[in-house]
Design an enzyme around this catalytic site. Sequence first.
Site, PDB file in Angstrom:
ATOM      1  N   GLY A 166      42.439  52.504  37.287  1.00  0.00           N
ATOM      2  CA  GLY A 166      43.030  52.440  38.335  1.00  0.00           C
ATOM      3  C   GLY A 166      43.573  51.666  39.330  1.00  0.00           C
ATOM      4  N   HIS A 167      44.845  52.013  39.932  1.00  0.00           N
ATOM      5  CA  HIS A 167      45.100  51.253  40.956  1.00  0.00           C
ATOM      6  C   HIS A 167      44.190  52.087  42.165  1.00  0.00           C
ATOM      7  CE1 HIS A 167      48.841  53.057  41.039  1.00  0.00           C
ATOM      8  NE2 HIS A 167      48.465  53.959  41.066  1.00  0.00           N
TER       9      HIS A 167
END
Lengths: 366, 366, 366
Positions: C259-260
Site C-alpha cells: 500500500g501507499h
Amino acid sequence: MRTPKRQKKKPSRGGRQAAAAKGRVFTLAEVARELGGEVFGDPATRLTGLAPLERAADGDLSWVADARRAKGAAASHAGALLVSDREAAGGKPGVLVKNPAAAMAAFSERLFPPSRPKPGVERGAFVSPKARLGKGVAIAAGASVAAGARIGDRTILHPGARVGEDATVGADCVLYPNAVVRDRCAVGDRCILHAGAVIGADGFGYVWDGEAQRKIPQRGIVRLEDDVEIGANSAVDRATFGETVVGRGTKIDNLVQIGHNCVVAEHVILCAQVGLAGSSRVGRRAVLAGQVGVNDHVTIGEGAVMTGQTGVTADAPAGAVLSGVPEMPHRQWLRSSALFARLPELSRRLEDLARRLERLEKGGGG
Amino acid sequence: MRTPKRQKKKPSRGGRQAAAAKGRVFTLAEVARELGGEVFGDPATRLTGLAPLERAADGDLSWVADARRAKGAAASHAGALLVSDREAAGGKPGVLVKNPAAAMAAFSERLFPPSRPKPGVERGAFVSPKARLGKGVAIAAGASVAAGARIGDRTILHPGARVGEDATVGADCVLYPNAVVRDRCAVGDRCILHAGAVIGADGFGYVWDGEAQRKIPQRGIVRLEDDVEIGANSAVDRATFGETVVGRGTKIDNLVQIGHNCVVAEHVILCAQVGLAGSSRVGRRAVLAGQVGVNDHVTIGEGAVMTGQTGVTADAPAGAVLSGVPEMPHRQWLRSSALFARLPELSRRLEDLARRLERLEKGGGG
Amino acid sequence: MRTPKRQKKKPSRGGRQAAAAKGRVFTLAEVARELGGEVFGDPATRLTGLAPLERAADGDLSWVADARRAKGAAASHAGALLVSDREAAGGKPGVLVKNPAAAMAAFSERLFPPSRPKPGVERGAFVSPKARLGKGVAIAAGASVAAGARIGDRTILHPGARVGEDATVGADCVLYPNAVVRDRCAVGDRCILHAGAVIGADGFGYVWDGEAQRKIPQRGIVRLEDDVEIGANSAVDRATFGETVVGRGTKIDNLVQIGHNCVVAEHVILCAQVGLAGSSRVGRRAVLAGQVGVNDHVTIGEGAVMTGQTGVTADAPAGAVLSGVPEMPHRQWLRSSALFARLPELSRRLEDLARRLERLEKGGGG
C-alpha cells in the site's frame, strides 16, 4: 491520426449470431434436435434466451442441475427446462438429456459462438522471422512472438500478448490481451490464457549468502497440458530445474499463484486467489476454493476439496474435505467453529463451575 | 534507433505546476480563498507543501480529520491546519472548513493537477477505423481500440491499454498502462482503471460432463457505472448471461477479484486482495477490508463492514460489523479470539477442575 | 505479414550454453575449481546437470543445505554434493564449500547464464526523444519509455514494459513483459520486475464528502532501492505525499500488494499474495510467508517471521515468530490451534463436569 488497416470482421458471423441470440426465436423441438434429447410438453414452445433458474424470464430456456433443485424449477419463471429426470421439471415443458448442465453449455456454445478475429498477422504485431506460425493463426497488433517460438494452428493472440523465445503454444489456443508466456515454456492445445496471465516467471528462490539474498537461477519451465484455462492476472512460475506442470483439463481462476516446481494434476479446479507454494502437488479432480493457501512440498490427494481460505500445511488424503487454518476435516471444523463463537459462554461456564466447586470443597456442598 | 515522434507535452502546465508544488509559497489566506473557509491565526502564514499530521514539517499544511486527532494536531510539526472545529487545531493557525479531509483533497487537486497527455492518437497506437473516438481523447502508442468500440470525450489510454470489440468507455476516463476492457463491456464516465486491471474476463464456470470440465460460455458483460476506480491488476469477470455490475462511485483497490454476475452497489470500498465469488452482492457504502473472501450467492447489506481476512459465508445484515472465518459480529470475534489465545490455560483449568471434582466424588471434599 | 526485423541473437552464447547445460559433461574437479572449494571422493566424477536432493538423478550435482538434510543426502540419487561439512554428504563424493546453497546458485549462474537480447531499441519500441537511455540498453518492440524517463546502462525492457514520465530505472535491470513503472517513480540498479508488476499505481485513499468518495490525490512516488525483485502481477502503490520505499535486496513474490507510504526495509522476503495496508513498515530481514495480511500503520520488527495467512494487527517485535488472526507467538498459536480442533471434546468434558458437580451439590457426592 494513423490507424493501421484492420481486417474487416468476417461477414459478421459473430454479428448475425449475436443478433440471433437477442432476437431469434427458437422452439423446444429445435433444442431437442440440437442436443439429441427427448421433448416433453409442447415442442412448439417458443424461446428467446438462456438463463439460470433464479434469473430466468418467460422466454428463457434453463436447466435443472440435479434433483435437489426440483423445487426451484417449479418456482422459476423459465419457459422450458433441460432436465435429466422429468420429475425435476416441476410441471414445465422441457427436454430430457443425460447431463442438463453440459447440454446447456453445448447449446449456449451453438447459440453464441465466440467471435474470432480474421486469421493473419496484423500490421503492428511483432513476430520474429525466426518464429513458426501454424495455419490460420491470428496475431493482433501489439502482440509479439519471439525468435524460436512456435504457435499452433488457429491460435489467437490478442493485443499485448507475448510468447517468448523458444516457447511453444499449441493449436486452438487463445491468449487474451497482455497474457505472457515466457521463454521456453510449453502450452498445450486448446488452452485459454486470460488477460494478464503470466506463465513462466522466475520461481521465488534465494539463498542468504551472509550479506544478501542471492538469487537461485530458475532454469526450468512451465508446461501446461491440453485444455488448461488460466484466469486473468494469475501467475504460474517456472521450475528451478525441470518443470512446473498444470495437467490436462485443469481450470484456474483469476489471481491464482502457482509456485515453482508445483505439479497440478488433471481436471483440477483452483478458484480465485488460491496460492500454491513451491513444489506442492494437487491430485486429479481436486477442488481448491477461493483464497486457499498450500504450504510448500505438500501433496493434496485426488478428489480432495479444500473450502475457502483453508490453510493446508500437511498432506491431505484423497477425497478429504478440509477447512480451517491449519486444515482439519470440514465437519470437525464446523463443530469447532461453532464452539469458537461460543468461547465466551464456555469460559463463563468454566468459571461458574470453578466457583461452585470451591464452595463444595470448603464444605458448602448441597 | 527509431523513436516515433511524440507530441510535445502541452506548454508544460504540468511542469509548471509541479515546480509550483515544490517551490511555490502559498499563504493561509490563499488557502481560505480557494476553499471558501475562514482563517484563524495569521492569514499571512507562509506554506510550501501538504502532508498528513504525523509527517508534516514546518511549512506544511495539514488537516485534522476529526476531534479524536486533536492531540496529534498539537504534537504535529505542521505549519497550519484545515479543521472543522477551531479547538481541534491545538493552537496552530488554520482554516475552518466543513470537511477537512475533503477540503485537503480539493486543495491538493488544485495544487498538483494531474499531468495530461496531449490529445490525439499517437503514432504506434492501434485504433480500428471502425472505433469511435470522442473529442480530446488521448491514445498512446501501444494502446489499442477494436472495431465497434466507443471512447468518450477526453478519455486517456496509456500504452498497452486495450478496449475490445464493441466495448464502450465513457468520458474523462483514464486507462493506465496495460489495463484491459474486453469486448462489449461498458465503462461509465470518470472511471479510472489502474495498470493491469482486467474488466470482462470470462467468468469461472464449468460443468463436469463425465470426462472433463466443460466450459460454460460466458456471454454476459461487465458494466462499471460512473466514477468507479479499479486498482492495479484487479479483475472483474463478465457475467455468464446478463451483467456483472460495479455501482457508481465504488472504489476498488489492487488485486481484487470480482466473480461473474456479482452486483456491487454504489460507493462501496473494496480493499486490496478482496475476493467476491460469483453472484455475490455487496450493498451501498459497505466496506470490505483487505483479503476478505465472500462466498458465492451471498449478500452483504448496506453499510456493512467486514474487517481484514473475514470469510463471509452467509448473508450479512445492513450495518453489521463482522470478522472471522466464518464471519460473526466483530465484538464477539474479539472476545472469542482473546479466549482462543488463552485456550491452553482454559484447558489446564478444566483438567484441574476435573481432578478436584474426582477427589470430591471419592469423598475427599473439604 | 510484416515482421519488423529483429536483431539476430548474439552468436548464440545462450544457445551454446543451453546445449552445454543439457549435453555437457563436467567433473567434480571443475566444480571445485569454479567455486574455490575442496574435493572429496573422486575428482573425476562425471556430472551432467544440477538438481535438488529429492529430484536428483545419477549424473546430477546437488547440495545439502544444512546438517538436518544429511539423511536425505544418503538417500538421494545425486552423483555428487556441495556440502559445508563432509559428514553431511552421506558417503557421496562432493566439494566442501562454506555455503552450499549459495555455491549452487553461483555454479548454476555460470552453467546457465541468462540469455540477453541484443542491445538497441527495436523497431516498434516507443521511446520518447526526451527520454535518456544508458549504454547497452535493450528496448523491445512494444515497450515504451516516456518523456523525461531515464534508463540505466544495460537495462532490458521486454515487450509491453512501460517506463512513465520522469521515472528512472537504474543500470542492469530487467523489466519483463508488461511490467509498468509509472511516472516519477525511481527504480535502483540490478532490479528485476517480473511480467505484469506495477510500480507506482495510485494509493487507495478517499474521503467521504457527504455524497461520494472523493479521491485524495496521490502525488508521491515509489522508490525501489538496488537489487530489489518484484514478482509477476505484484503492485507497489505510490505514496500520497513522499515515498513508498522497498529497501535494498528485498525480494517480493507474485501477486503481492504494497500500500501507499509503506516502508519495507532491506533484505526482506515477502511471499506470494502478501498484502501490506498503507503506511505499514517491515523491518530488515523480516520474512512474511504467503497470504499474510498486515494492517495499516503497523510496524514489523527486524528479522520477524510471520507464518502463512497470519493477520498482523499490531506492532510485532524484532525477531518474533507470529501466526494466527490476530497474530500471536507461533508456539502459542500451535497449542491454541491444537485445542481448537479439540473444542467439541473440551465442551463435552465441561458438560460432564457440570453434571457431576450438580449431582454432588444435590448431595450425591461420593
